[in-house]
Design a protein around this motif. Structure first.
Motif: not given
Length: 1579
Positions: A107-119
């Protein structure tokens, strides 16, 4: 070994967490790979209870603090290879960390990755995707899963720079999400749900990656069943027709997976319908399983074969398309069992092929469907016809003739298109016919179509059986197509298309839905000079259509008819004329002149209505026609015209419109009746228009001579008035001479007034606009008068007193006099100037051109320019000087006038140059040069080039110009010859240029129009002085490109239609066929008389020059191909020599015959040999005394005779004709027999055959003459001939003997009886298999050129028995036995079938590389290359690869089964290499896992495949750890494996065949890898 080391390290170290921390820093490839290995081993075993939490914390820290930064590349090494190793190891380590830590870390990796993709994207996006890949299997929170799926699908849909990320998502992230049961449903809905499907390439990439989840091999999985989704099948179908080969491969892969799953389950399923069609896109039934499998296997076979793109491979498979339709249509219900869109995929794939031959085959096959098969109607078919089919039909090259068709025949595609459209329209339901046809016609306007496709599509529309289905919108669409056809320069094609479109409108328009104004507007889109003109069949057909439907047309919204008993057409035309002449009161008098559109419309409808009325009267049997309706049409016009002369207050707009309509009616000509009196309609109209002639002329005179024309816009009116004058003169001469005196009075007044206006001197420095316009109009009026006197000499206008005044005025005018631009132009004038788009420069150019037209008239009528004085030498000098000044002015005019205005200058120069060639030669040469520069600069224009060329040719090649230049033999003579060759050179790129030159010269030389001033020389002398022109014409002709040949073929097809196509009657013949030049030259030579000294000398010069041309071609190229330009030139040379031969005398022929014999020794093509033999036979026939020279030809050594002896033996086969005029035949026969017998024993079989043919002929003559001297030879010769006749055996000898006896030249051809134009120029070239564009039919000799054939021209047509022969009768080549020919033409009954081995096999639990016991024998291998050949199933290819891999030191060869090693073919190719190379068995179904494992070990997965992003082998740098994946022999690498590749490498190709053998491809890459590694080691 690595696993053993990792386990040992963990066992020795008591604290795994400390070991992980120690390995982490500093980051390098080796440490990160060790970290991945340790984490893999830790995740594989259950940790002790006390250490689990600590290990999870350590893994958490490694994941977030080390692996994630390494994925982003922030701390990676600088080298590209090093960075790649680090990233791969980090990915593996991160995945194992998630296994150790579970859902929280995921879950932590997924949240961080989704934030990066949004940027944003870039490298960060790829790292984020890799993090999601690691996290996806352990995600549990539904909302987070949904967010991940949404982000993944967004990346898949993203266009442009996101291609690499999208491939990464589809290849790694989606399969990872597919393994998560909760995520798979979101992925499916996102891909194919209501939100919209990504483009086919991306969607197929994603679906291929999810194939294991959506189409599981073992049976239905937990996820949705893709087979039940219509959108899934639409994506597959779209992929099957994509231009990208990789998309097509993925689509076929998904189809095969679905079929294999359905066949294995044997379950009942049916995909729901998604449109108007009842049939399902996919269904399966256990009862129909075999039939279904047969259909789909055939379908896939066809689709896979189309990938080959080679017609000889594909053509044998095309008959299987018919079996597909047989399976697809239910015989009982007459409905589709399989959705027709599947068939359309095959055709669309063929239509979009790069191979145009395949495209044409596909189109013809599709069009043939509705002729041969009764297919149920389907909306898919209609959409397909409007879309892909019409897109494919826009290619012009598809309309070429087949090799067996004669020139002028309709191409196969044109005929098939006619039949298809007619049949298809009949099968459509009534309610859908109109919409289909409207879309079809609108499609013809939706793109830029070339002339040829538009023509044949229009023809197909015209041949649809009559049905009333088109309304107003359809008529407008047809009008839009008409405007599209105006783009092409091909006038005949343009006119023919217009004819067919008008026929389409008449056949298919529902008259109750269209009004007469709409019909008339449509008719005005047709050009009278190209299609719709009176007296053509098309015009009469239109009149019949209007008569039949005149009471049926929809009533116009604006119409308000009071008298309903009047026929609607007449009523409409009366209303139209009345409305046309109604003009509003203008606020200002200086209005713009109205557009010509309305005048053309009204004139056309008046003529149509009159002809319809005449047709109605003929049908009713009336003899006395009262023309009440026609009077009603004309009366409003006549009322206005009668008032013009007396009423000065008629609005200008009204006068303009009435005169425009008058001019259009006067310009109407009868096409069939040379005398207007025979055309009753036209006769009545012209008689009616005679009434207002005086009024009109009075009005025109007032307007032209007073100050009423005062603005720039008034110059358009001036043109209208001046255009009326010659038409009114013609009207008076045709109808009534009583008005001619009034016309003469008008011309007298106009001339005098114009001269006065021009002689007025402007005292002001700055002239007013009105004064300058008056001068322009006055000069234009004088121009009209001069042209009228030139064109109408029968009216004797030159006797008017004003002519002398005109002559004096022009003679003493200043040439190139220009008008100063007015300094001030009023507001109204400036408005007119802007709106008429006439700049002052145009006006001045027109003014100067008009001066030269007047001067042309004066020079032609009074060439000396001398006044009424006695001739003296002083006066003569004055005339020469005057002429020189005028020529200088002419050169100045050429530099200042626009190119479309120089024609009168050329005409003046034609008169001046002959007088000045002696005294001012350099000035005349300058005139030649300047004229040529103007003409050559216009060669790329179409509208003004031909008129300028014609004027230039008439100037340069004027009889006097040529004669004076030739007599002096100076610079002018050399310049004219230079221009001749420049024109010939131009004609090779612009067809028709040489035609203009030669036609003018031949007519002027053989039929000169001699008057008193040009009688100084015999015009024919010019032919001798410039005989290069005739010589070049005799051999003229280029080898055309395919597109040029296509246009010629279509022109010939339209010509063959004759009067059926109105364009043939209406369009002006341009004579731009290349055959025109040779026909003109040949007809010129035919008219020459051998008894005339000049003619005789010219023929002898041409004969010698042509022989020199032949010799030059032979020297230039000793061997030349059939139908090459060299072959054609030689053929044309000997054709011309054959025409000249009968006109030559004995003395000349005696001197030249040696050169003819010398040509016979050359290595010539068949057609050239026939002509040489023919000339030799005819020469010896006329002059048998030349036989001794002929016998000398047999005395050369064998080396010289080896290629030519058959030519001379063929001559002897016609020895009876040669001796026909000889009284003493026996000595000649004796000599011939001795010569022939020598060659009957030659070692060459062909020579012996020719010698035996000649022997048979000569011996027959000896027997008839009973020559006693040969009695001793009788037994030998007759037994030899008998033996030849009765030879046995299965070889070719007997067949060839029979064939040579039946050969045309020996069996049918008669050199004397067949001496005619048809044999020389058509029959012999056809039978000798010369290219068809070398055949000149007799019709061209009749139609082309204005030069007649001589009255006593008897030798014209060939004999019937010769004309009926076919080229096969000529064939001297051995075509093989009849049985062999039959076998070679037998259609293949089956084709080779290859299937990709992707299906499920028994999985092996051990995927590690297993070495055989013999591996111990191997030395140390330095190579880190693994060659994977699991997809290859041919033992020969595997054996060759094994040998290559061992030689270059590959570390292992991976095969699909070790059983191949026992195959004899494998062993034969491998030559024991398998004993020295590690072999590993990995089944095709295990390849995905094997490749993933090798990736984690640091290998780069390299595919040998052609994709959009593949690397060129010559540019790719192989990593040390490379895994080379080779594809299947036929299909290549399956779609489900391509996204697992790190890189694709392709081998650069220069040829046409698209692929290499898989062993050869593998060998090339193995060697390139080895070569690069060797270089690295040396460095």
């Amino acid at each position: 070994m690595e696993v053993v080391l990792a386990d040992a390290l963990l066992a020795r170290c008591g604290d795994p967490c400390a070991l992980l921390r120690a390995v982490c820093a500093p980051p390098c490839a080796e440490r990160v790979e060790a970290l991945r290995l340790l984490l893999q081993r830790l995740a594989a075993v259950e940790p002790p209870p006390g250490e689990a939490e600590a290990l999870r914390r350590a893994a958490w820290g490694v994941a977030l603090e080390r692996c994630r930064p390494l994925l982003c590349g922030g701390e990676a090494a600088a080298g590209c290879g090093e960075r790649l190793r680090v990233a791969r190891a980090a990915r593996g380590a991160l995945r194992h960390c998630v296994q150790l830590c579970g859902a929280p870390l995921a879950a932590r990796l997924a949240c961080d990755a989704l934030s990066e993709l949004a940027v944003g994207g870039g490298a960060g996006a790829e790292a984020a995707v890799e993090a999601l890949v690691a996290a996806a299997p352990r995600l549990e929170e539904p909302a987070l899963v949904a967010r991940c799926v949404a982000a993944a699908l967004a990346l898949v849909r993203e266009e442009g720079e996101g291609e690499a990320v999208a491939a990464l998502v589809a290849g790694r992230l989606l399969p990872a999400l597919g393994g998560n049961g909760a995520a798979l449903r979101y992925v499916w809905e996102g891909l194919l749900g209501a939100g919209g499907t990504p483009r086919a390439g991306r969607a197929l990439l994603a679906l291929s990656a999810l194939a294991d989840a959506l189409l599981p091999r073992g049976g239905p999985g937990p996820g949705p069943d893709a087979r039940l989704c219509p959108q899934f099948w639409r994506v597959v179908q779209e992929g099957l027709t994509e231009r990208d080969g990789l998309c097509r491969k993925r689509a076929r892969y998904l189809l095969k997976r679905a079929l294999d799953l359905s066949g294995g389950q044997r379950a009942e399923l049916r995909c729901p319908t998604d449109g108007g069609d009842d049939s399902s896109l996919f269904w399966w039934s256990a009862e129909e399983s075999e039939k279904l499998l047969q259909f789909w296997e055939t379908y896939l076979l066809v689709m896979e074969t189309l990938e080959g793109n080679q017609i000889h491979v594909i053509k044998p498979v095309l008959p299987k398309l018919n079996s597909l339709f047989e399976h697809a249509v239910s015989g009982e219900g007459g409905c589709w069992l399989f959705h027709p869109s599947w068939h359309m995929c095959i055709y669309k794939r063929m239509f979009e092929s790069e191979n145009k031959t395949l495209t044409k085959e596909g189109i013809l096959h599709f069009l043939e469907l509705y002729e041969t098969k009764h297919l149920p109607n389907s909306l898919v078919f209609s959409e397909f016809v409007i879309g892909p089919l019409m897109d494919a039909l826009s290619e012009s090259s598809l309309y070429s003739r087949t090799p067996g068709q004669l020139m002028g025949a309709c191409p196969p595609l044109g005929m098939r298109l006619q039949k298809f459209l007619a049949t298809y329209m009949m099968l459509l339901p009534e309610e859908r016919k109109g919409s289909f046809l409207l879309k079809f016609i609108q499609k013809m306007t939706s793109r830029h179509w070339c002339a040829v496709p538009i023509l044949f599509l229009s023809m197909a529309l015209a041949y649809i059986p009559e049905c009333k289905i088109l309304g107003t919108e359809g008529l407008h669409a047809l009008r839009d197509v008409l405007q599209c056809t105006m783009i092409t320069h091909q006038i005949l094609l343009r006119g023919a298309a217009q004819c067919y479109l008008l026929q389409t409108a008449m056949h298919l328009t529902d008259v109750e839905k269209v009004s007469l104004p709409e019909v008339s507007s449509f008719l005005l889109s047709l050009r009278p000079e190209e299609s719709l003109r009176r007296d053509t069949t098309l015009w009469m057909e239109l009149c019949g259509w209007l008569q039949a439907n005149e009471r049926c047309f929809r009533k116009s919204v604006t119409s308000d008819f009071e008298h309903q008993e009047t026929p609607s057409l007449c009523q409409y035309v009366c209303s139209l004329v009345g409305e046309y002449l109604k003009t509003p009161v203008s606020e200002r008098e200086n209005v713009l002149m109205p557009d010509w559109f309305e005048a053309k419309l009204v004139a056309t409808m008046v003529l149509l209505a009159a002809d319809v009325e005449q047709m109605r009267n003929k049908h009713s049997g009336k003899s006395n026609i009262e023309w009440i309706e026609l009077e009603a049409f004309l009366n409003p016009l006549l009322d206005v015209l009668m008032k013009l002369g007396s009423n000065a207050y008629i609005p200008t707009l009204k006068t303009d419109k009435s005169l425009q309509l008058l001019l259009k009616l006067l310009q109407t000509r009868s096409l069939k009746c040379s005398n207007t009196q025979d055309d009753v309609v036209l006769c009545f109209i012209w008689k009616s228009l005679m009434t207002p002639v005086e009024s009109v002329l009075e009005f025109v005179l007032r307007r032209l001579t007073t100050n009423e024309l005062s603005t720039v816009g008034d110059l358009d009116r001036c043109d209208l008035y001046l255009a009326l004058i010659p038409e009114i003169v013609n009207l008076c001469l045709q109808v009534s001479w009583k008005k001619v005196p009034y016309v003469k009075s008008f011309i007298l007044s106009l001339t005098n007034a114009s001269i006065r206006n021009l002689q007025e001197r402007n005292c002001k420095e700055e002239p007013k606009l009105q004064e300058q316009i008056k001068k322009v109009a006055s000069m234009a009026s004088l121009t009209a008068v001069c042209e009228l006197m030139d064109r109408k000499p029968e009216a004797h206008f030159d006797s008017l007193p004003s002519v002398d005044a005109l002559k004096r005025f022009i003679s003493f005018s200043q040439f190139n006099d220009v008008l100063k631009k007015p300094s001030y132009i009023g507001e109204e004038s400036s408005l007119c100037e802007e709106t008429t788009s006439q700049g002052w420069g145009k006006i001045v150019a027109r003014y100067v051109r008009d001066q030269w037209i007047c001067l042309r008239f004066v020079l032609s009528s009074f060439p000396t320019l001398a006044q009424e004085h006695e001739e003296t030498s002083e006066m003569s000098l004055h005339t020469v000087e005057r002429s020189r000044k005028i020529l200088q002015s002419a050169l100045e005019a050429l530099t200042i006038l626009p190119s479309d205005q120089v024609l009168p200058v050329f005409d003046c120069m034609k008169v001046l140059v002959p007088k000045l060639l002696d005294s001012s030669e350099s000035l005349c040469v300058e005139a030649f040069d300047l004229g040529w520069k103007i003409v050559s600069s216009l060669s790329n224009t179409q509208l003004i080039f031909w008129s300028n060329l014609k004027a230039f040719v008439q100037f340069i090649f004027d009889t006097e110009v040529l004669a004076v230049a030739a007599s002096a033999k100076g610079q002018a003579y050399a310049k004219i010859k230079e221009i001749i060759f420049k024109l010939i050179d131009m004609s090779t790129t612009k067809t028709g240029v040489f035609n203009v030159v030669l036609s003018h010269c031949c007519r002027s030389w053989i039929f000169p129009t001699v008057d008193e001033r040009s009688a100084l020389t015999n015009a024919f002398v010019n032919a001798g002085n410039y005989c290069e022109l005739i010589t070049e014409a005799c051999v003229f002709g280029t080898v055309f490109r395919k597109d040029q040949r296509l246009i010629q073929d279509v022109h010939a097809f339209i010509d063959n239609l004759g009067e059926k196509c109105a364009a043939n009657l209406v369009t002006e013949s341009t004579h731009r066929d290349d055959h025109y030049v040779r026909v003109c030259a040949i007809k010129f030579l035919c008219l020459l008389d051998g008894s005339d000294t000049l003619h005789k000398k010219l023929m002898e010069d041409i004969f010698i020059k042509l022989l020199d041309t032949d010799e030059q071609v032979s020297r230039c190229r000793t061997r030349y191909y059939a139908n090459s330009l060299q072959h054609r030139i030689k053929n044309r040379v000997w054709q011309t020599l054959l025409i000249l031969l009968p006109k030559l005398d004995q003395n000349f022929l005696c001197g030249i015959l040696g050169k003819v014999f010398q040509a016979g020794f050359g290595n010539n093509q068949a057609s050239v040999k026939y002509f040489i033999e023919w000339i030799v036979i005819m020469s010896l026939h006329r002059y048998p005394q030349f036989l001794n020279k002929f016998w000398d030809c047999f005395c050369y050594d064998e080396e010289k005779l080896k290629t030519s002896i058959c030519t001379f033996l063929s001559v002897l086969s016609h020895f009876d004709i040669i001796l026909q005029n000889t009284s003493e035949k026996k000595p000649a026969l004796k000599k011939a027999l001795i010569v022939v017998l020598q060659w009957c024993f030659n070692h060459n079989f062909s020579v012996r055959l020719y010698a035996l043919i000649a022997l048979k002929k000569i011996w027959g003559m000896c027997r008839m003459l009973h020559v006693e001297e040969f009695e001793a030879l009788t037994p030998v010769i007759e037994s030899s001939l008998q033996q030849v006749e009765n030879m046995h055996g299965t070889g070719n000898a007997r067949r060839n003997w029979q064939r040579i006896q039946d050969h045309f030249f020996f069996a049918t051809f008669h050199p004397l009886k067949d001496y005619n134009l048809e044999t020389i120029f058509y029959i012999l070239p056809r039978l000798s298999e010369l290219a068809e564009d070398e055949w000149i039919s007799l019709s061209k000799f009749d139609r082309f050129t204005d030069i007649p054939l001589p009255p006593a021209f008897q030798w014209y047509h060939s004999r019937t028995e010769l004309r009926d022969l076919k080229p096969s009768d000529w064939s001297q080549q051995d075509m093989g036995s009849s049985s062999a020919e039959t076998d070679s033409q037998t259609e293949w009954t089956d084709v080779q079938k290859k299937i990709i081995p992707w299906k499920n096999s028994t999985p092996s639990l051990d995927l590690e590389m297993v070495f055989q016991d013999r591996a111990a024998k191997l030395g140390k291998s330095n190579s880190r290359l693994i060659v994977v050949a699991s997809l290859i199933d041919k033992p020969t290819n595997l054996g060759g690869l094994c040998r290559t891999s061992e030689i270059f030191g590959a570390s292992a060869l991976v095969v699909g089964s070790l059983h191949y090693i026992q195959d004899k073919q494998f062993q034969h190719l491998s030559v024991s290499a398998e004993q020295w190379l590690p072999l590993v068995e990995v089944k095709p179904s295990q390849l995905v896992d094997y490749l993933q494992q090798k990736k984690t070990e640091g290998y780069t997965i390299i595919g040998v495949e052609q994709t959009a992003k593949s690397f060129d082998l010559t540019e790719y740098c192989f990593p040390e750890k490379s895994l080379l994946l080779l594809g299947n022999e036929h299909e290549g690498i399956p779609a489900n494996l391509i996204h697992h590749l790190d890189v694709c490498v392709e081998i650069p190709q220069q040829g046409i065949i698209r692929s290499l053998n898989v062993h050869v491809s593998g060998a090339l890459l193995i060697w390139e890898y080895t070569r690069q590694q060797v270089i690295k080691q040396k460095q």
